[in-house]
Design a protein around this motif. Structure first.
Motif, mmCIF file in Angstrom:
data_model
loop_
_atom_site.group_PDB
_atom_site.id
_atom_site.type_symbol
_atom_site.label_atom_id
_atom_site.label_comp_id
_atom_site.label_asym_id
_atom_site.label_seq_id
_atom_site.Cartn_x
_atom_site.Cartn_y
_atom_site.Cartn_z
ATOM 1 N N SER A 78 0.855 -1.177 0.000
ATOM 2 C CA SER A 78 0.000 0.000 0.000
ATOM 3 C C SER A 78 0.897 1.235 0.000
ATOM 4 C CB SER A 78 -0.894 -0.014 1.241
ATOM 5 O OG SER A 78 -1.628 1.178 1.316
ATOM 6 N N PHE A 79 0.803 2.025 -1.057
ATOM 7 C CA PHE A 79 1.639 3.211 -1.204
ATOM 8 C C PHE A 79 0.851 4.464 -0.846
ATOM 9 C CE2 PHE A 79 3.916 0.227 -3.790
ATOM 10 C CZ PHE A 79 5.230 0.635 -3.761
ATOM 11 N N ARG A 80 1.569 5.434 -0.265
ATOM 12 C CA ARG A 80 0.980 6.741 0.027
ATOM 13 C C ARG A 80 2.025 7.803 -0.309
ATOM 14 N NH1 ARG A 80 -0.203 9.140 5.945
ATOM 15 N NH2 ARG A 80 1.937 8.461 6.120
ATOM 16 N N TYR A 81 1.577 8.844 -0.985
ATOM 17 C CA TYR A 81 2.442 9.985 -1.281
ATOM 18 C C TYR A 81 2.338 10.983 -0.137
ATOM 19 C CZ TYR A 81 2.256 8.627 -6.275
ATOM 20 O OH TYR A 81 2.334 7.977 -7.478
ATOM 21 N N ASN A 105 -4.638 8.345 -2.013
ATOM 22 C CA ASN A 105 -3.369 8.031 -1.352
ATOM 23 C C ASN A 105 -2.370 9.193 -1.411
ATOM 24 O OD1 ASN A 105 -2.855 7.779 -4.134
ATOM 25 N ND2 ASN A 105 -1.307 6.198 -3.798
ATOM 26 N N ILE A 106 -2.844 10.377 -1.742
ATOM 27 C CA ILE A 106 -1.957 11.553 -1.778
ATOM 28 C C ILE A 106 -2.319 12.500 -0.650
ATOM 29 C CG2 ILE A 106 -1.274 13.612 -3.072
ATOM 30 C CD1 ILE A 106 -1.491 12.015 -5.614
ATOM 31 N N LYS A 107 -1.320 12.810 0.160
ATOM 32 C CA LYS A 107 -1.422 13.804 1.224
ATOM 33 C C LYS A 107 -0.356 14.864 0.930
ATOM 34 C CE LYS A 107 -4.210 10.815 2.981
ATOM 35 N NZ LYS A 107 -5.454 10.758 2.288
ATOM 36 N N TYR A 108 -0.539 16.044 1.470
ATOM 37 C CA TYR A 108 0.463 17.073 1.217
ATOM 38 C C TYR A 108 0.664 17.975 2.421
ATOM 39 C CZ TYR A 108 -3.614 19.991 0.132
ATOM 40 O OH TYR A 108 -4.802 20.668 0.186
ATOM 41 N N ILE A 109 1.850 18.557 2.455
ATOM 42 C CA ILE A 109 2.270 19.493 3.499
ATOM 43 C C ILE A 109 2.720 20.756 2.775
ATOM 44 C CG2 ILE A 109 3.976 19.950 5.316
ATOM 45 C CD1 ILE A 109 4.230 16.839 5.582
ATOM 46 N N CYS A 110 2.360 21.926 3.293
ATOM 47 C CA CYS A 110 2.779 23.186 2.680
ATOM 48 C C CYS A 110 3.517 24.051 3.693
ATOM 49 C CB CYS A 110 1.579 23.950 2.132
ATOM 50 S SG CYS A 110 0.857 23.180 0.691
ATOM 51 N N PHE A 111 4.697 24.497 3.322
ATOM 52 C CA PHE A 111 5.451 25.439 4.142
ATOM 53 C C PHE A 111 5.059 26.861 3.763
ATOM 54 C CE2 PHE A 111 9.459 22.570 4.734
ATOM 55 C CZ PHE A 111 8.757 21.778 5.627
ATOM 56 N N SER A 112 5.193 27.773 4.723
ATOM 57 C CA SER A 112 4.865 29.176 4.485
ATOM 58 C C SER A 112 5.909 29.877 3.616
ATOM 59 C CB SER A 112 4.744 29.919 5.819
ATOM 60 O OG SER A 112 5.971 29.826 6.529
ATOM 61 N N ARG A 113 7.113 29.327 3.597
ATOM 62 C CA ARG A 113 8.197 29.869 2.767
ATOM 63 C C ARG A 113 9.176 28.746 2.475
ATOM 64 N NH1 ARG A 113 13.039 30.578 5.268
ATOM 65 N NH2 ARG A 113 13.092 30.678 7.529
ATOM 66 N N ASN A 114 10.204 29.024 1.707
ATOM 67 C CA ASN A 114 11.209 28.024 1.362
ATOM 68 C C ASN A 114 12.173 27.805 2.529
ATOM 69 O OD1 ASN A 114 14.157 27.584 -0.016
ATOM 70 N ND2 ASN A 114 12.548 26.396 -0.981
ATOM 71 N N PHE A 115 12.160 26.598 3.078
ATOM 72 C CA PHE A 115 13.075 26.244 4.168
ATOM 73 C C PHE A 115 14.192 25.338 3.692
ATOM 74 C CE2 PHE A 115 9.329 27.506 6.542
ATOM 75 C CZ PHE A 115 9.878 28.245 7.570
ATOM 76 N N GLY A 116 14.135 24.864 2.466
ATOM 77 C CA GLY A 116 15.160 23.994 1.924
ATOM 78 C C GLY A 116 14.707 22.549 1.845
ATOM 79 N N LYS A 117 15.363 21.816 0.964
ATOM 80 C CA LYS A 117 14.989 20.432 0.698
ATOM 81 C C LYS A 117 15.084 19.550 1.941
ATOM 82 C CE LYS A 117 15.989 16.676 -2.502
ATOM 83 N NZ LYS A 117 16.772 16.267 -3.667
ATOM 84 N N HIS A 127 5.848 12.803 9.267
ATOM 85 C CA HIS A 127 4.457 12.417 9.055
ATOM 86 C C HIS A 127 4.295 10.996 8.527
ATOM 87 C CE1 HIS A 127 2.539 16.188 10.067
ATOM 88 N NE2 HIS A 127 3.523 16.808 9.450
ATOM 89 N N SER A 128 5.398 10.321 8.293
ATOM 90 C CA SER A 128 5.322 8.962 7.781
ATOM 91 C C SER A 128 4.969 7.981 8.889
ATOM 92 C CB SER A 128 6.666 8.559 7.159
ATOM 93 O OG SER A 128 6.602 7.212 6.753
ATOM 94 N N THR A 129 4.120 7.031 8.548
ATOM 95 C CA THR A 129 3.749 5.969 9.478
ATOM 96 C C THR A 129 3.968 4.601 8.832
ATOM 97 O OG1 THR A 129 1.472 6.056 8.698
ATOM 98 C CG2 THR A 129 2.007 7.388 10.648
ATOM 99 N N ALA A 130 4.635 4.568 7.701
ATOM 100 C CA ALA A 130 4.744 3.354 6.900
ATOM 101 C C ALA A 130 5.848 2.420 7.388
ATOM 102 C CB ALA A 130 5.001 3.733 5.445
ATOM 103 N N ASP A 131 5.788 1.200 6.859
ATOM 104 C CA ASP A 131 6.847 0.229 7.120
ATOM 105 C C ASP A 131 8.147 0.660 6.444
ATOM 106 O OD1 ASP A 131 5.229 -1.739 8.547
ATOM 107 O OD2 ASP A 131 4.258 -2.078 6.609
ATOM 108 N N TYR A 132 8.021 1.210 5.230
ATOM 109 C CA TYR A 132 9.176 1.689 4.468
ATOM 110 C C TYR A 132 8.892 3.109 4.004
ATOM 111 C CZ TYR A 132 10.112 -3.341 4.000
ATOM 112 O OH TYR A 132 10.326 -4.664 4.235
#
Length: 170
Positions: A78-81, A105-117, A127-132
């Motif tokens: 089961s994949f989730r983005y 299966n797509i979730k997203y997070i938004c930053f208020s500005r660029n904090f870097g990769k 926010h990950s809860t997956a096995d991998y």
């Protein structure tokens, strides 16, 4: 934390996982399938794809469609983005929102500005809860076609971590 009068609180990357119907944190659960023939519960392994995004408006949908082709060929997982918008100046946020409505299966997070990769990767990992977890770029520089080999190395060859870079596995 206390700040002197008039002092501005330093800005830090706060992240909230967004779903199509909610702007709040979301609790996730293990995906369970019931095998009627064997009369037992089978737990599918879960894989989160953490994807830092900065100005990916033009290519994000293509990335998801191409990655979905590979995901569809791996029915035992089961994949989730988890897409992380790192303060993009284009319409990456709107593309994420559209994709999250289109694919469950797509979730997203938004930053208020660029904090870097690195901050974007860290937020996705938090926010990950997956096995991998797979951390990959949205420009398909890391081809999703290597997922099966990576999974095999993790599960059958006993590796804890598997990396791939520019076609060179290591």
């Amino acid at each position: 934390h206390q700040y002197k009068s008039g002092a501005k609180r330093p800005e830090t990357p706060h992240s909230t996982l967004h779903t199509p119907n909610s702007q709040k944190y979301v609790d996730f659960f293990v995906v369970v399938c019931y095998n009627k023939i064997m009369k037992r519960v089978i737990y599918m392994k879960t894989i989160d794809l953490v994807v830092p995004c900065y100005n990916e408006e033009a290519g994000l949908e293509h990335f998801v469609l191409e990655t979905n082709k590979v995901i569809d060929s791996l029915p035992d997982y089961s994949f989730r983005y988890i897409l992380v918008n790192d303060g993009s100046r284009d319409k990456t946020y709107l593309v994420m929102k559209k994709l999250a409505k289109q694919f469950s299966n797509i979730k997203y997070i938004c930053f208020s500005r660029n904090f870097g990769k690195e901050a974007a990767m860290y937020a996705g990992l938090q926010h990950s809860t997956a096995d991998y977890v797979v951390v990959m770029d949205a420009d398909l520089q890391h081809p999703p076609e290597i997922f099966p080999q990576m999974i095999e190395a993790l599960e059958k060859e006993g590796y804890d971590v598997k990396t791939a870079a520019d076609g060179i596995e290591g």
